[in-house]
Design an enzyme around this catalytic site. Structure first.
Site, PDB file in Angstrom:
ATOM      1  N   ARG A   5     -12.523 -45.290  33.272  1.00  0.00           N
ATOM      2  CA  ARG A   5     -11.455 -44.339  33.566  1.00  0.00           C
ATOM      3  C   ARG A   5     -11.597 -43.133  32.644  1.00  0.00           C
ATOM      4  O   ARG A   5     -11.788 -43.281  31.435  1.00  0.00           O
ATOM      5  CB  ARG A   5     -10.074 -44.984  33.386  1.00  0.00           C
ATOM      6  CG  ARG A   5      -9.824 -46.089  34.403  1.00  0.00           C
ATOM      7  CD  ARG A   5      -8.451 -46.707  34.273  1.00  0.00           C
ATOM      8  NE  ARG A   5      -8.330 -47.866  35.148  1.00  0.00           N
ATOM      9  CZ  ARG A   5      -7.290 -48.690  35.151  1.00  0.00           C
ATOM     10  NH1 ARG A   5      -6.276 -48.479  34.332  1.00  0.00           N
ATOM     11  NH2 ARG A   5      -7.257 -49.719  35.970  1.00  0.00           N
ATOM     12  N   ARG A  52      -6.975 -47.730  24.367  1.00  0.00           N
ATOM     13  CA  ARG A  52      -7.184 -46.895  25.559  1.00  0.00           C
ATOM     14  C   ARG A  52      -8.599 -46.333  25.514  1.00  0.00           C
ATOM     15  O   ARG A  52      -8.874 -45.394  24.768  1.00  0.00           O
ATOM     16  CB  ARG A  52      -6.146 -45.774  25.605  1.00  0.00           C
ATOM     17  CG  ARG A  52      -6.134 -44.993  26.915  1.00  0.00           C
ATOM     18  CD  ARG A  52      -5.088 -43.893  26.889  1.00  0.00           C
ATOM     19  NE  ARG A  52      -3.738 -44.411  26.850  1.00  0.00           N
ATOM     20  CZ  ARG A  52      -3.022 -44.728  27.930  1.00  0.00           C
ATOM     21  NH1 ARG A  52      -3.543 -44.567  29.137  1.00  0.00           N
ATOM     22  NH2 ARG A  52      -1.797 -45.198  27.814  1.00  0.00           N
ATOM     23  N   GLU A  97       1.406 -53.169  27.313  1.00  0.00           N
ATOM     24  CA  GLU A  97       0.930 -53.684  28.606  1.00  0.00           C
ATOM     25  C   GLU A  97      -0.442 -54.334  28.477  1.00  0.00           C
ATOM     26  O   GLU A  97      -1.357 -53.777  27.878  1.00  0.00           O
ATOM     27  CB  GLU A  97       0.854 -52.536  29.621  1.00  0.00           C
ATOM     28  CG  GLU A  97       0.301 -52.971  30.976  1.00  0.00           C
ATOM     29  CD  GLU A  97      -0.193 -51.792  31.804  1.00  0.00           C
ATOM     30  OE1 GLU A  97      -1.060 -52.011  32.675  1.00  0.00           O
ATOM     31  OE2 GLU A  97       0.273 -50.656  31.571  1.00  0.00           O
ATOM     32  N   ARG A 111      -7.646 -55.534  25.653  1.00  0.00           N
ATOM     33  CA  ARG A 111      -6.265 -55.586  25.143  1.00  0.00           C
ATOM     34  C   ARG A 111      -5.888 -57.010  24.742  1.00  0.00           C
ATOM     35  O   ARG A 111      -5.104 -57.203  23.804  1.00  0.00           O
ATOM     36  CB  ARG A 111      -5.302 -55.019  26.177  1.00  0.00           C
ATOM     37  CG  ARG A 111      -5.473 -53.520  26.363  1.00  0.00           C
ATOM     38  CD  ARG A 111      -4.317 -52.889  27.081  1.00  0.00           C
ATOM     39  NE  ARG A 111      -4.451 -51.428  27.088  1.00  0.00           N
ATOM     40  CZ  ARG A 111      -3.482 -50.582  27.415  1.00  0.00           C
ATOM     41  NH1 ARG A 111      -2.290 -51.048  27.767  1.00  0.00           N
ATOM     42  NH2 ARG A 111      -3.693 -49.279  27.387  1.00  0.00           N
TER      43      ARG A 111
END
Length: 430
Positions: A262, A277, A349, A391
């Site tokens: 991404r 991220r 998350e 994560r």
């Protein structure tokens, strides 16, 4: 993709549902294009009928020697042929406009989705585990002494730029063990079919899973036009594109462990520390293709599959249902699972489990044939992280950290680590 028939039948309801997501009423624009398209189609059909009639009369005029009528009819056939072609082209142009407009409209939320503007309006539905009380100030994952030797951001930046990480040694092995643990659990206990899917996909696959045209800037495209997948949701879901499945084949439950890519466009300055991220990361994905009547239960099932992984790892978490303003473009309902990260003193998350209804199925024309007969119907598609591997690594490292800089690892991972139970303060499995 939305059902144009449903918009025609109740445009006010469509606009009302869309407004819950902050969208403006678009049914008027949609129906205006639709009406123009249908008008062109009707006119083309009428012109085609006149052409066919004149074509039949040409021979009769020739047979009876009526040259004037013969020439008039021949000219009429030619005119009508040109008119039909023009009207069909105009109808196709309107159809293209309609499809493009519908492709930009997000999915409509289910009635039970809470209204809200952003993540602050999400609603907690469950919480598991009690965050550990530390007798020292817990560190973030990249600050833990035993982790530092195996998590190299500087070398990764030299190789690839910012938002990449080079994992080595014990940390790399724990990362791999997590992915294997997730896959094994999904396959042997949760009934998912393991799939090794491509990470390069065509435009059609991105479009069919609602990633194009809306989110093209968030993804990476090769010079040859293929896209690097933002998640294996794309190839797994698109695997049934164009199919008419037997109802008995449903549900289809798939899982894959892949690299994901991404660009994180528009996220500058957010979560730049550590590996929370990244431009490249790994995820174990779950995808289900279901009968419409079963999709709500299937979402609950998938959610439990993801939650159970965290429970086995001993990571406290909470589950929230996303409000209308925080849901993804293609979702009708989404649950986020947020893992407790003591280094940040907050929940973050780690999984999203979404149902799209028939939104993706319409875009990629994926249907099933009812067992009792009748016309094929669109399937429902669901996707969820089970889990985001990087994560999950962060959560395991931060929750297992010790005062001396070592990390105690979850017992469920020991078999994947040759019986090793910790990362020492020096960064070695022991």
């Amino acid at each position: 993709m939305h059902d144009i028939k449903a918009i025609r039948e109740n445009p006010a309801a469509f606009d009302a549902a869309l407004s819950r997501r902050g969208g403006d009423g678009v049914s008027g624009a949609v129906l205006a294009i639709d009406a123009a398209r249908r008008e062109k189609i009707t006119a083309a059909e009428a012109a085609q009928a006149e052409q066919n009639k004149a074509s039949k009369e040409v021979g009769a005029a020739k047979a009876r020697g009526d040259e004037d009528e013969f020439q008039r009819l021949r000219a009429l056939v030619a005119d009508k042929k040109a008119e039909v072609a023009r009207l069909k082209d105009e109808a196709q142009a309107e159809d293209t406009r309609l499809t493009a407009l519908l492709a930009e409209i997000p999915n409509l939320p289910y009635d039970d989705v809470p209204d809200g503007a952003d993540e602050d309006d999400n609603v907690e539905v469950t919480r598991w585990g009690t965050p550990r009380e530390f007798d020292f100030a817990p560190k973030e994952h990249f600050e833990i002494a035993g982790v530092i030797p195996g998590m190299d951001f500087e070398t990764a930046a030299k190789i690839s730029g910012s938002r990449f990480v080079l994992l080595q040694g014990a940390v790399a092995r724990v990362h791999r063990a997590l992915a294997q643990f997730m896959l094994d659990t999904h396959v042997t206990e949760n009934g998912l079919t393991e799939t090794n899917s491509p990470v390069l996909v065509r435009d059609e696959a991105m479009y069919g899973t609602d990633k194009l045209p809306k989110f093209g800037e968030d993804s990476y495209q090769t010079t040859e036009g293929a896209w690097l997948v933002p998640t294996s949701e794309v190839p797994l879901t698109y695997s049934v594109a164009g199919d008419v499945l037997d109802e008995a084949a449903l549900p289809i439950r798939l899982t894959a462990h892949t690299l994901c890519f991404r660009s994180e466009a528009g996220s500058a300055g957010r979560d730049t520390s550590g590996m929370l991220r990244q431009h490249q990361f790994e995820k174990v994905e779950m995808v289900s293709i279901t009968h419409p009547d079963a999709s709500d239960d299937e979402q609950k099932r998938m959610l439990r599959c993801a939650e159970d992984l965290l429970e086995r790892l001993g990571v406290p978490y909470r589950t929230v249902v996303l409000c209308t303003g925080d849901m993804g473009f293609g979702a009708r309902r989404t649950y986020d699972i947020e893992a407790w990260l003591p280094g940040q003193d907050t929940y973050r998350e780690i999984s999203s489990v979404s149902t799209t209804g028939d939104f993706q199925a319409r875009r990629m024309n994926a249907r099933f044939r009812p067992a009792e007969g009748g016309k094929p119907e669109f399937v429902h598609t669901l996707n969820g992280s089970g889990l985001a591997v990087g994560r999950c690594l962060i959560a395991v490292l931060e929750n297992g950290q010790q005062a001396d800089g070592s990390v105690t690892l979850p017992e469920v991972l020991h078999p994947y680590l040759g019986g090793k139970a910790q990362i020492t303060a020096e960064g070695v499995l022991a």
